[in-house]
Design a protein around this motif. Sequence first.
Motif, PDB file in Angstrom:
ATOM      1  N   SER A 284     -42.917  22.067 -27.541  1.00 41.93           N
ATOM      2  CA  SER A 284     -41.567  21.952 -27.006  1.00 41.93           C
ATOM      3  C   SER A 284     -41.505  22.247 -25.518  1.00 41.93           C
ATOM      4  O   SER A 284     -40.489  21.997 -24.883  1.00 41.93           O
ATOM      5  N   GLY A 285     -42.576  22.770 -24.926  1.00 44.18           N
ATOM      6  CA  GLY A 285     -42.564  23.137 -23.514  1.00 44.18           C
ATOM      7  C   GLY A 285     -42.704  21.942 -22.595  1.00 44.18           C
ATOM      8  O   GLY A 285     -43.156  20.868 -22.978  1.00 44.18           O
ATOM      9  N   THR A 286     -42.311  22.141 -21.349  1.00 51.22           N
ATOM     10  CA  THR A 286     -42.400  21.090 -20.329  1.00 51.22           C
ATOM     11  C   THR A 286     -43.264  21.572 -19.171  1.00 51.22           C
ATOM     12  O   THR A 286     -42.927  21.359 -18.007  1.00 51.22           O
ATOM     13  N   SER A 287     -44.390  22.177 -19.470  1.00 53.37           N
ATOM     14  CA  SER A 287     -45.172  22.849 -18.445  1.00 53.37           C
ATOM     15  C   SER A 287     -45.864  21.888 -17.486  1.00 53.37           C
ATOM     16  O   SER A 287     -45.700  21.988 -16.291  1.00 53.37           O
ATOM     17  N   ASN A 288     -46.634  20.950 -17.969  1.00 55.04           N
ATOM     18  CA  ASN A 288     -47.452  20.120 -17.083  1.00 55.04           C
ATOM     19  C   ASN A 288     -46.897  18.719 -16.896  1.00 55.04           C
ATOM     20  O   ASN A 288     -47.656  17.751 -16.808  1.00 55.04           O
ATOM     21  N   ILE A 289     -45.593  18.570 -16.821  1.00 57.44           N
ATOM     22  CA  ILE A 289     -45.026  17.228 -16.669  1.00 57.44           C
ATOM     23  C   ILE A 289     -44.250  17.062 -15.367  1.00 57.44           C
ATOM     24  O   ILE A 289     -43.612  16.053 -15.164  1.00 57.44           O
ATOM     25  N   HIS A 290     -44.312  18.025 -14.484  1.00 56.89           N
ATOM     26  CA  HIS A 290     -43.503  17.962 -13.264  1.00 56.89           C
ATOM     27  C   HIS A 290     -44.279  17.391 -12.088  1.00 56.89           C
ATOM     28  O   HIS A 290     -43.994  17.707 -10.942  1.00 56.89           O
ATOM     29  N   HIS A 291     -45.251  16.560 -12.336  1.00 60.54           N
ATOM     30  CA  HIS A 291     -46.012  15.924 -11.271  1.00 60.54           C
ATOM     31  C   HIS A 291     -46.183  14.443 -11.601  1.00 60.54           C
ATOM     32  O   HIS A 291     -45.926  14.006 -12.718  1.00 60.54           O
ATOM     33  N   TRP A 292     -46.599  13.672 -10.619  1.00 64.48           N
ATOM     34  CA  TRP A 292     -46.847  12.241 -10.786  1.00 64.48           C
ATOM     35  C   TRP A 292     -48.346  12.017 -10.751  1.00 64.48           C
ATOM     36  O   TRP A 292     -49.060  12.675 -10.009  1.00 64.48           O
TER      37      TRP A 292
ATOM     38  N   ALA B 114     -47.771   9.430  -3.666  1.00 59.75           N
ATOM     39  CA  ALA B 114     -48.725   8.546  -4.327  1.00 59.75           C
ATOM     40  C   ALA B 114     -48.691   7.147  -3.719  1.00 59.75           C
ATOM     41  O   ALA B 114     -49.745   6.530  -3.494  1.00 59.75           O
ATOM     42  N   ILE B 115     -47.499   6.654  -3.422  1.00 56.63           N
ATOM     43  CA  ILE B 115     -47.367   5.329  -2.805  1.00 56.63           C
ATOM     44  C   ILE B 115     -47.994   5.329  -1.423  1.00 56.63           C
ATOM     45  O   ILE B 115     -48.709   4.401  -1.036  1.00 56.63           O
ATOM     46  N   GLU B 116     -47.751   6.373  -0.659  1.00 56.61           N
ATOM     47  CA  GLU B 116     -48.339   6.475   0.678  1.00 56.61           C
ATOM     48  C   GLU B 116     -49.865   6.512   0.609  1.00 56.61           C
ATOM     49  O   GLU B 116     -50.551   5.876   1.410  1.00 56.61           O
ATOM     50  N   HIS B 117     -50.410   7.243  -0.382  1.00 54.92           N
ATOM     51  CA  HIS B 117     -51.865   7.307  -0.558  1.00 54.92           C
ATOM     52  C   HIS B 117     -52.431   5.924  -0.902  1.00 54.92           C
ATOM     53  O   HIS B 117     -53.469   5.526  -0.373  1.00 54.92           O
ATOM     54  N   CYS B 118     -51.756   5.197  -1.783  1.00 54.97           N
ATOM     55  CA  CYS B 118     -52.219   3.858  -2.171  1.00 54.97           C
ATOM     56  C   CYS B 118     -52.177   2.897  -0.987  1.00 54.97           C
ATOM     57  O   CYS B 118     -53.111   2.110  -0.788  1.00 54.97           O
ATOM     58  N   GLU B 119     -51.114   2.947  -0.209  1.00 57.24           N
ATOM     59  CA  GLU B 119     -51.013   2.046   0.940  1.00 57.24           C
ATOM     60  C   GLU B 119     -52.030   2.392   2.017  1.00 57.24           C
ATOM     61  O   GLU B 119     -52.562   1.513   2.690  1.00 57.24           O
ATOM     62  N   LYS B 120     -52.319   3.677   2.175  1.00 62.30           N
ATOM     63  CA  LYS B 120     -53.307   4.085   3.166  1.00 62.30           C
ATOM     64  C   LYS B 120     -54.705   3.610   2.783  1.00 62.30           C
ATOM     65  O   LYS B 120     -55.499   3.248   3.639  1.00 62.30           O
TER      66      LYS B 120
ATOM     67  N   LEU C 136     -54.683  -0.065  -1.721  1.00 62.91           N
ATOM     68  CA  LEU C 136     -54.638  -0.324  -3.161  1.00 62.91           C
ATOM     69  C   LEU C 136     -53.339  -1.025  -3.534  1.00 62.91           C
ATOM     70  O   LEU C 136     -52.294  -0.786  -2.934  1.00 62.91           O
ATOM     71  N   ILE C 137     -53.414  -1.883  -4.551  1.00 60.43           N
ATOM     72  CA  ILE C 137     -52.228  -2.540  -5.085  1.00 60.43           C
ATOM     73  C   ILE C 137     -51.653  -1.620  -6.161  1.00 60.43           C
ATOM     74  O   ILE C 137     -52.365  -1.229  -7.079  1.00 60.43           O
ATOM     75  N   TRP C 138     -50.389  -1.274  -6.064  1.00 63.40           N
ATOM     76  CA  TRP C 138     -49.810  -0.275  -6.947  1.00 63.40           C
ATOM     77  C   TRP C 138     -48.543  -0.792  -7.594  1.00 63.40           C
ATOM     78  O   TRP C 138     -47.922  -1.741  -7.121  1.00 63.40           O
ATOM     79  N   TYR C 139     -48.161  -0.181  -8.698  1.00 66.51           N
ATOM     80  CA  TYR C 139     -46.839  -0.377  -9.289  1.00 66.51           C
ATOM     81  C   TYR C 139     -46.356   0.947  -9.849  1.00 66.51           C
ATOM     82  O   TYR C 139     -47.149   1.782 -10.262  1.00 66.51           O
ATOM     83  N   LEU C 140     -45.061   1.122  -9.830  1.00 64.12           N
ATOM     84  CA  LEU C 140     -44.438   2.386 -10.221  1.00 64.12           C
ATOM     85  C   LEU C 140     -43.897   2.243 -11.641  1.00 64.12           C
ATOM     86  O   LEU C 140     -43.096   1.361 -11.928  1.00 64.12           O
TER      87      LEU C 140
END
Length: 189
Positions: free
Chosen positions: A102-110, A147-153, A156-160
């Motif tokens: 029930s916890g939400t510990s490791n979901i606050h990142h992308w 993450a988008i900035e890292h991909c563009e740098k 890489l082709i990315w989608y969200l």
Amino acid sequence: MFKALSATTRLSRTTLSRALPSFSTSSARLAIEDPFSKKEAPIIDNETVLALPEEIKEKTVHDATISVSTKVDVSPITGVPEEHIKTRRVRIYQQPKNAMQSGTSNIHHWEMEFDTRQRWENPLMGWTSTGDPLSNMKVQFATPDEAIEHCEKNGLIWYLDVPKVQKELKPKNYGLNFSWNRRTRVSTK
């Protein structure tokens, strides 16, 4: 006894008793390292002395950062083969909540992960094998913009992959089943 004390005090006043390097022959070097040759303390400005530790840390971090005025594409110098950069897409997503807890510990990142390439079953043990070095790599970011900035740098082709918005839960009460102001309640009288 007095003669022994006076002899030791004379020895402590001589230059031979100071802790100097034994192999040095240069007098200029000795003058620089000798603490007795310094005549005044170093000058420190008042802002540095009166600053809080957080301000000092922020200033050192700010001074250590390198700012680049234009957007730089570092993909030619990363060393990653071109087939891994130009022909595959990167998925940027937020990790879902674990259904077992029930916890939400490791979901606050992308997270950023590469799409999968050819896999095959190993005939000896039956394990799944791959020749792709980026297949198991996941990189974590605080926000999707990072993450988008890292991909563009890195070229890489990315989608969200945006997560679905969770429906707001309304707290339910057992006593509401017996209230008279509900539309579904029918009077028995």
